[in-house]
Design an enzyme around this catalytic site. Sequence first.
Site, PDB file in Angstrom:
ATOM      1  N   GLU A  91     125.860  -3.058  66.541  1.00  0.00           N
ATOM      2  CA  GLU A  91     126.132  -3.471  65.160  1.00  0.00           C
ATOM      3  C   GLU A  91     125.159  -4.541  64.692  1.00  0.00           C
ATOM      4  O   GLU A  91     124.575  -4.438  63.614  1.00  0.00           O
ATOM      5  CB  GLU A  91     127.568  -3.986  65.044  1.00  0.00           C
TER       6      GLU A  91
ATOM      7  N   ASP B 117     122.429  -4.352  61.524  1.00  0.00           N
ATOM      8  CA  ASP B 117     122.568  -5.218  60.345  1.00  0.00           C
ATOM      9  C   ASP B 117     121.342  -6.113  60.162  1.00  0.00           C
ATOM     10  O   ASP B 117     120.793  -6.227  59.062  1.00  0.00           O
ATOM     11  CB  ASP B 117     123.805  -6.123  60.496  1.00  0.00           C
TER      12      ASP B 117
ATOM     13  N   SER C  44     128.450   0.896  58.317  1.00  0.00           N
ATOM     14  CA  SER C  44     127.879  -0.294  58.945  1.00  0.00           C
ATOM     15  C   SER C  44     126.466  -0.577  58.477  1.00  0.00           C
ATOM     16  O   SER C  44     126.053  -1.722  58.417  1.00  0.00           O
ATOM     17  CB  SER C  44     127.776  -0.057  60.455  1.00  0.00           C
TER      18      SER C  44
ATOM     19  N   ASP D  11     123.643   8.681  40.689  1.00  0.00           N
ATOM     20  CA  ASP D  11     124.995   9.234  40.762  1.00  0.00           C
ATOM     21  C   ASP D  11     125.100  10.332  41.833  1.00  0.00           C
ATOM     22  O   ASP D  11     124.596  11.436  41.653  1.00  0.00           O
ATOM     23  CB  ASP D  11     125.378   9.785  39.378  1.00  0.00           C
TER      24      ASP D  11
ATOM     25  N   GLY E 266     129.829  10.640  37.911  1.00  0.00           N
ATOM     26  CA  GLY E 266     130.451   9.343  37.654  1.00  0.00           C
ATOM     27  C   GLY E 266     131.011   8.758  38.947  1.00  0.00           C
ATOM     28  O   GLY E 266     130.695   9.218  40.049  1.00  0.00           O
TER      29      GLY E 266
ATOM     30  N   ASP F  96     133.296   8.059  42.060  1.00  0.00           N
ATOM     31  CA  ASP F  96     134.238   8.846  42.860  1.00  0.00           C
ATOM     32  C   ASP F  96     134.564   8.063  44.129  1.00  0.00           C
ATOM     33  O   ASP F  96     133.815   7.171  44.523  1.00  0.00           O
ATOM     34  CB  ASP F  96     133.643  10.228  43.194  1.00  0.00           C
TER      35      ASP F  96
END
Length: 610
Positions: free
Chosen positions: A286, A290, A525, A568, A587, A589
Amino acid sequence: MALTQLLVALVAFAIGVHSAPPPAGWSLHRRADPDALIPLKFSLAQSNLDKLETFLLDIADPRSPNYGQHWSPARVKETFRPSQETIETVRGWLTQDAGIHADKIRLTPSGDILQLDVTIAEAESLLRAEYYVYSDDEDGSVRVGCHDGYTLPDHVSKHVDLVWPTVHFGGPRSISRRSESVPPSSRFGRESGASTIPIENLAALAESGCDTSVTLDCLRELYNFDFTPVSGDVNTIGVAEFGANVYRPSDLNLFFNSFRTDQVGHTPTLISVEGGDPTVSGSVGESSLDIELIMGLLGPGQNLSLYQVAQPKASLDPTDELLAALDGSYCSVSPVGNEGITDCGNKPATNVISISYHFNPDLNDPSISPVVQRQCAEIGKLTLTGITIIASSGDGGVAYSQSHECLLPSGVLSAGNPNGSFVGQLPASCPFITAVGSTSVSPGASTDQVEESTTDFPSGGGFSNNFPRPAWQDSAVQNYLDNFVPDYAASVFNRSGRAYPDVSANGWPLVIAEGGGFVHSGGTSASAPIFAAVIAAVNDARIAAGKSTVGFINPALYSDAFAGAFNDVQVGSNPGCQKQGFPAAPGWDPVSGLGTPNFAKLRDAFLALP
Ligand SMILES: *[C@@H]1O[C@H](CO)[C@@H](O)[C@H](O)[C@H]1NC(C)=O
Ligand SMILES: *[C@@H]1O[C@H](CO)[C@@H](O)[C@H](O)[C@H]1NC(C)=O
Ligand SMILES: *[C@@H]1O[C@H](CO)[C@@H](O)[C@H](O)[C@H]1NC(C)=O
C-alpha cells in the site's frame, strides 16, 4: 430513588431475554462482577453540529460570497464545544437524580466528556443495562460492555452522544471481518481487491499501451496533468498509512530511477502518529503504491508528508488516532474513551490528506452508527479549516470492501448469500470525504478515450445507511435514480443515503516498485492518491494566485461551473451481493462518480472562484 430504579431494573432483567447476540467477533464470557469498578464516560453532544453542513456550504459552495474563507481551528473548537446547558443537564442528572457525589464526576479539560468511576451495579442502575464480560474470539482479550443496549432519560439523551463502555466495542476491533487475505492482527484494511502481479521485463512494457500497463506518463495524458509546482514552499499534501503498512526507500528509488529520475533519493517527510515508524518490518504494497504515485506525479518541487499511524493497542481505532493527532479536541472524544492516545492535536494538518483504507462498514447499527457519525462530523470539522480529505471508495463493489459481505435481513453480515443488501464503507461514505472509485483504460483504447470502470475488481460505490444525501449531490444522484438505477427492491440499498464515489481515477494495472521489483498493482488504493495529487496541484495554482486552498471540494465538484472538469465514465459496473451492482451511466453514477479529472479544466474552474 436510585435504589428503586435498580430493583425495577433487576427484576426486568431477571425475566428478560437477550434480544441481540454479542457483536461479531466477541463471545459472551460471563456476567460482570457487580462490585467491579469501571470508568464510565459520557461523550457530551457537541453544539451546533446540526449546522456543520450550513457552515461548510458557506465557504465551499462556489456560489457563496464567502467561498474559500476557511475557519481557524480555534473557531471550530469554540463553535462545536458542548454547551454549558449540556454539561449541567448531564451533571444534574448524575448528582440529583442518580445521587452520585459531585466530587466523583470529572469534566475532561477539552470539555467534551464527563467521567466517573462507578461499580458495575451502579452503572447498570444508571443506564438500565446489564453488563457482561466479553472475550475476543481472535486473541481472547476481554472487555466489559452491555451489548443489549442501555437507556438514558429523555431529557439527558439528547445531550449525550455516546456512553463508554456500553454497546460500542471499539472501532474496527468489533467489526473486523474474517477473511483469508487479512492477517488476524489487522483490524482494518488497505484496499486490495486485485492482487499484484510481478513484472518480469520492465523494458518490454515500453511497447505496451496504457490499457495493459499504467505509468506516470499514462496518468499525465489521461488527466491532462502537465504540472510543475510553483508553491511547493508553502503547499502541503499528506498520505496516511496505518499499522504495519510501510515503505522502503530502495523501492522508491527503483521506481524513480525508471520513471522520475529527479526524485531519486527523495523520501516523504515523516509525521509519526502514536510512534508510527515506517522502517519497521511490514507490508510494503500500500505505502509503495501511494507514495510512488503522489511523489511521481508532483515531482521534487512539492514535498509529501507521510502520516505513519501506529496502532499501539488493538482497541484503538486508527481513524481516531489520526483525527486526534490533527485535532486535540477530538482526543478525549475517541471511542474507547481515549485510552492510550497520546498524540493530541500536536501534528500538523496538510492541505490534502489521502487515505486508502477502510475502517467500518456503513451499517445503521447501534454498535456502529454513533461512532462513525462522530468520526464523520470530525472529518467535516477538519474540512472547515481548509483541508481536503480524500479516500478510496473500496474494492468490493456494492459489498463491504475486503470481505465482500452484504447485510442479511437478520442484521448479520455475510458473503455469498443472495439475500444480502448492499453495504457501504467508511470513511468513503462520509459526505465530508471526497471518495474516489477506480477506472481502467479499455482494452485497445488510447489515453484520448474516456476510461471505463475497472473490471479487474468491482470498484466500491453505493449509498450510505448513516448519512443522508447532501443537497450538493441531490440533482446528480436523483438523475441517476430516475433514469439508470436497476430495478432493485427497496431493501437492497438506501436511496436516501449519501451516494458515493464522488469521482474516479485509474486503479489498474499500475506499474509500481515494491519489495525489490516491479509489479502491476492498483485498486481504489491507487485512485485516491492519484486524485489527491491532482487536488494538491490545484492548491498549488490557487496559492500562487494568492487564494486559499480548496478545502471541502464536493459542493464545487458537483456544481454547474465544474461540468467540463471531468471525463464522464459511462461503461462498466460494480457487482456484488450476487447482483450486478450499479451500471455506469451518463452523468454521475455510483461506480465512477462524476468521472475522471481533467486537471487543466479542474484547476481553471477552481482558479475562477474567489
Ligand atoms: C522539502 O523538504 C526538504 C527536507 O526537509 C527541504 O530541504 C526542502 O526545501 C523541501 N522542499 C520544498 C519545496 O519545500
Ligand atoms: C433467501 O431468502 C429466501 C426467502 O426468504 C429463503 O427462502 C432462502 O433460503 C434465503 N437464502 C439463503 C441462502 O439464505
Ligand atoms: C437510510 O439512510 C438514512 C439516512 O439517510 C437513515 O436514517 C435510514 O435509517 C437508513 N435506512 C436503513 C434501512 O439503514
